[in-house]
Design a protein around this motif. Structure first.
Motif, PDB file in Angstrom:
ATOM      1  N   VAL A  81       0.859  -1.197   0.000  1.00 29.41           N
ATOM      2  CA  VAL A  81       0.000   0.000   0.000  1.00 29.41           C
ATOM      3  C   VAL A  81       0.895   1.247   0.000  1.00 29.41           C
ATOM      4  CG1 VAL A  81      -2.088  -0.918   1.111  1.00 29.41           C
ATOM      5  CG2 VAL A  81      -0.160  -0.161   2.536  1.00 29.41           C
ATOM      6  N   LEU A  82       0.358   2.335  -0.575  1.00 31.21           N
ATOM      7  CA  LEU A  82       1.088   3.610  -0.559  1.00 31.21           C
ATOM      8  C   LEU A  82       0.512   4.490   0.551  1.00 31.21           C
ATOM      9  CD1 LEU A  82       3.138   5.628  -1.792  1.00 31.21           C
ATOM     10  CD2 LEU A  82       1.299   6.395  -3.319  1.00 31.21           C
ATOM     11  N   CYS A  83       1.387   4.892   1.483  1.00 30.04           N
ATOM     12  CA  CYS A  83       0.961   5.751   2.603  1.00 30.04           C
ATOM     13  C   CYS A  83       1.380   7.180   2.306  1.00 30.04           C
ATOM     14  CB  CYS A  83       1.629   5.300   3.900  1.00 30.04           C
ATOM     15  SG  CYS A  83       1.257   3.604   4.321  1.00 30.04           S
ATOM     16  N   ARG A  84       0.449   8.114   2.462  1.00 33.06           N
ATOM     17  CA  ARG A  84       0.771   9.532   2.275  1.00 33.06           C
ATOM     18  C   ARG A  84       0.329  10.320   3.513  1.00 33.06           C
ATOM     19  NH1 ARG A  84      -1.332  11.611  -3.227  1.00 33.06           N
ATOM     20  NH2 ARG A  84      -2.864   9.948  -3.006  1.00 33.06           N
ATOM     21  N   LEU A  85       1.295  11.003   4.112  1.00 33.38           N
ATOM     22  CA  LEU A  85       1.075  11.698   5.378  1.00 33.38           C
ATOM     23  C   LEU A  85       0.482  13.091   5.136  1.00 33.38           C
ATOM     24  CD1 LEU A  85       1.778  11.576   8.470  1.00 33.38           C
ATOM     25  CD2 LEU A  85       3.962  12.616   7.880  1.00 33.38           C
ATOM     26  N   ASP A  86      -0.444  13.514   5.996  1.00 32.82           N
ATOM     27  CA  ASP A  86      -0.928  14.911   6.010  1.00 32.82           C
ATOM     28  C   ASP A  86       0.186  15.736   6.667  1.00 32.82           C
ATOM     29  OD1 ASP A  86      -2.004  17.389   6.684  1.00 32.82           O
ATOM     30  OD2 ASP A  86      -3.947  16.576   7.305  1.00 32.82           O
ATOM     31  N   TRP A  87       1.079  16.284   5.807  1.00 34.78           N
ATOM     32  CA  TRP A  87       2.297  16.914   6.302  1.00 34.78           C
ATOM     33  C   TRP A  87       2.019  18.220   7.058  1.00 34.78           C
ATOM     34  CZ3 TRP A  87       6.769  16.170   8.089  1.00 34.78           C
ATOM     35  CH2 TRP A  87       7.679  17.233   8.231  1.00 34.78           C
ATOM     36  N   GLN A  88       1.053  18.964   6.587  1.00 39.09           N
ATOM     37  CA  GLN A  88       0.748  20.246   7.234  1.00 39.09           C
ATOM     38  C   GLN A  88       0.386  20.028   8.704  1.00 39.09           C
ATOM     39  OE1 GLN A  88      -2.134  22.525   5.024  1.00 39.09           O
ATOM     40  NE2 GLN A  88      -1.984  24.203   6.462  1.00 39.09           N
ATOM     41  N   ARG A  89      -0.462  19.015   8.947  1.00 39.55           N
ATOM     42  CA  ARG A  89      -0.874  18.688  10.318  1.00 39.55           C
ATOM     43  C   ARG A  89       0.326  18.177  11.128  1.00 39.55           C
ATOM     44  NH1 ARG A  89      -5.590  16.325  13.214  1.00 39.55           N
ATOM     45  NH2 ARG A  89      -4.819  14.597  14.460  1.00 39.55           N
ATOM     46  N   ARG A  90       1.146  17.289  10.516  1.00 39.97           N
ATOM     47  CA  ARG A  90       2.288  16.728  11.229  1.00 39.97           C
ATOM     48  C   ARG A  90       3.291  17.837  11.602  1.00 39.97           C
ATOM     49  NH1 ARG A  90       6.293  12.939  10.978  1.00 39.97           N
ATOM     50  NH2 ARG A  90       4.818  11.262  11.294  1.00 39.97           N
ATOM     51  N   PHE A  91       3.556  18.732  10.629  1.00 40.03           N
ATOM     52  CA  PHE A  91       4.567  19.766  10.897  1.00 40.03           C
ATOM     53  C   PHE A  91       4.081  20.703  12.004  1.00 40.03           C
ATOM     54  CE2 PHE A  91       7.134  23.627   9.734  1.00 40.03           C
ATOM     55  CZ  PHE A  91       8.356  23.064  10.049  1.00 40.03           C
ATOM     56  N   TYR A  92       2.774  21.013  12.023  1.00 40.18           N
ATOM     57  CA  TYR A  92       2.165  21.784  13.115  1.00 40.18           C
ATOM     58  C   TYR A  92       2.432  21.068  14.442  1.00 40.18           C
ATOM     59  CZ  TYR A  92      -1.802  23.206  16.120  1.00 40.18           C
ATOM     60  OH  TYR A  92      -2.585  23.622  17.160  1.00 40.18           O
ATOM     61  N   HIS A  93       2.267  19.743  14.466  1.00 38.65           N
ATOM     62  CA  HIS A  93       2.542  18.983  15.695  1.00 38.65           C
ATOM     63  C   HIS A  93       4.022  19.045  16.067  1.00 38.65           C
ATOM     64  CE1 HIS A  93      -1.234  16.293  14.941  1.00 38.65           C
ATOM     65  NE2 HIS A  93      -1.537  17.449  15.480  1.00 38.65           N
ATOM     66  N   MET A  94       4.902  18.894  15.047  1.00 39.60           N
ATOM     67  CA  MET A  94       6.353  18.894  15.311  1.00 39.60           C
ATOM     68  C   MET A  94       6.810  20.242  15.864  1.00 39.60           C
ATOM     69  SD  MET A  94       7.513  16.517  12.052  1.00 39.60           S
ATOM     70  CE  MET A  94       9.153  17.128  11.840  1.00 39.60           C
ATOM     71  N   GLN A  95       6.321  21.321  15.275  1.00 37.59           N
ATOM     72  CA  GLN A  95       6.700  22.666  15.738  1.00 37.59           C
ATOM     73  C   GLN A  95       6.216  22.906  17.172  1.00 37.59           C
ATOM     74  OE1 GLN A  95       4.878  25.051  12.573  1.00 37.59           O
ATOM     75  NE2 GLN A  95       6.887  25.930  12.180  1.00 37.59           N
TER      76      GLN A  95
END
Ligand SMILES: [Zn+2]
Length: 391
Positions: A81-95
């Motif tokens: 399967v191909l997994c694609r992350l919601d990067w905007q949400r993740r980066f908000y969490h990382m910051q």
């Protein structure tokens, strides 16, 4: 930890992997993958979102035996399967997560204040500090120091050490309560804590950190803060607000607060003046009504848009001039009040008599009010009261 791609490569947004199991549970699918870029909820950080074979990931959680389960509305099938992350949400969490490390580090290292809780959601990020009273001066000083450390662009290092090594680690703010190897997040030579979340690689990526408000919670202080794009959005909103206010008041940004305070003071003054003028007006009106009174009842119809205070002021002024039953109406509402030396009871009168005219209300012996469905019915009621009392 080999099957946790979000730890090994936290900036990876696409990843192909194998489905291990996919179980139908109450109309949804609980899917376990060979490896995953999706962070499961934990340590105050919410779960990631994104797509698995274009099917939205609704939630991600970790089981007690450390399996990561992805909840999907459809079965992604077997195989790759191909997994694609919601990067905007993740980066908000990382910051915001790394921002929390910096805030906690500065409060502990400079002011000896421990962090007791951390919460991150789509709407806000909060931090609970073990301090009952946080002065604005201390908060500003801490905030400045945190932003200085952001601008130094310090590397954020992640490594695993044994429980024994933890005891020797000079930078550790908190000792972990486990025996196995533990994941440490270190802000270069400044602060280290055991942590399971995802973080930015350098503090500069946090961008601006701004505390938005504070709140007292169970003897602690809760900070609401924003980082990066969210801090910028907040700045933009407040900048527009101040600019608009300054335009309205034809003032500079620096002077607009003084202008608003001066206007509020002026408004209070005008309200006091208006109250005095009203008082004088109703005193004048009361004198006229009393001079024209033919019996013990005085009736007056105020304008329909007059306020209820006006009716009460007028009644008070009339009763100060003699013994009367006064009926004053505002729209379809009528107020009754008397100071006659007999058994007349306004409340009882309303109760027994007003319903004949569709009125609803009540009150006490010396004051009552009734509301009628029409002004015509109100006038009929008022006339009948006048006839009854004057006879
Ligand atoms: Zn962390």
């Amino acid at each position: 930890m080999q099957n946790r791609q979000y730890y090994l490569h936290p900036y990876q947004t696409e990843y192909s992997t194998e489905v291990i199991t996919s179980n139908g549970v109450e109309g949804q699918y609980h899917v376990v993958l060979a490896n995953t870029v999706f962070y499961p909820e934990g340590g105050g950080q919410p779960a990631d979102r994104g797509l698995i074979n274009d099917i939205p990931v609704l939630h991600v959680y970790e089981t007690a035996d450390q399996q990561i389960v992805h909840i999907l509305p459809q079965d992604p099938g077997q195989g790759e399967v191909l997994c694609r992350l919601d990067w905007q949400r993740r980066f908000y969490h990382m910051q915001h997560h790394t921002g929390q490390h910096l805030l906690s580090a500065v409060f502990y290292r400079k002011y000896n204040v421990q962090t007791m809780g951390f919460h991150l959601s789509e709407q806000y990020a909060t931090l609970d500090l073990d301090i009952a009273v946080l002065t604005p001066e201390l908060l500003t000083a801490a905030e400045q120091e945190v932003n200085r450390l952001v601008q130094q662009n310090l590397p954020v290092k992640i490594y695993f050490i044994s429980a024994a090594e933890c005891q020797q680690h000079a930078l550790l703010r908190k000792q972990p309560q486990v025996d196995s190897d533990i994941r440490i997040v270190e802000i270069d030579n400044y602060d280290a804590v055991p942590c399971c979340g995802t973080h930015v690689a350098n503090t500069g990526e946090i961008g601006l950190i701004k505390v938005i408000k504070t709140e007292k919670v169970r003897g602690m202080t809760r900070l609401y803060y924003r980082c990066g794009q969210e801090a910028y959005r907040d700045y933009q909103f407040k900048h527009d607000l101040v600019t608009n206010l300054a335009n309205i008041f034809s003032s500079s940004d620096q002077e607009v607060l003084d202008r608003v305070m001066a206007e509020l003071e002026r408004k209070s003054e005008l309200e006091r003046e208006l109250k005095n003028v009203k008082q004088q007006l109703f005193r004048y009106e009361a004198n006229g009504l009393v001079a024209q009174a033919k019996g013990r009842v005085i009736i007056h119809y105020l304008d329909a848009d007059a306020d209820i205070d006006s009716a009460q002021i007028l009644i008070k002024e009339i009763l100060a001039l003699g013994h009367f039953l006064v009926l004053v109406s505002v729209g379809n509402r009528v107020f009754l009040s008397h100071n006659l030396e007999d058994d007349l009871d306004c409340g009882a009168l309303v109760k027994t008599h007003a319903s004949e005219y569709g009125g609803r209300g009540g009150g006490k012996k010396d004051f009552a009010q009734v509301f009628f469905p029409s002004h015509d019915l109100l006038q009929q009621f008022v006339s009948s009261v006048e006839t009854g009392v004057e006879k």
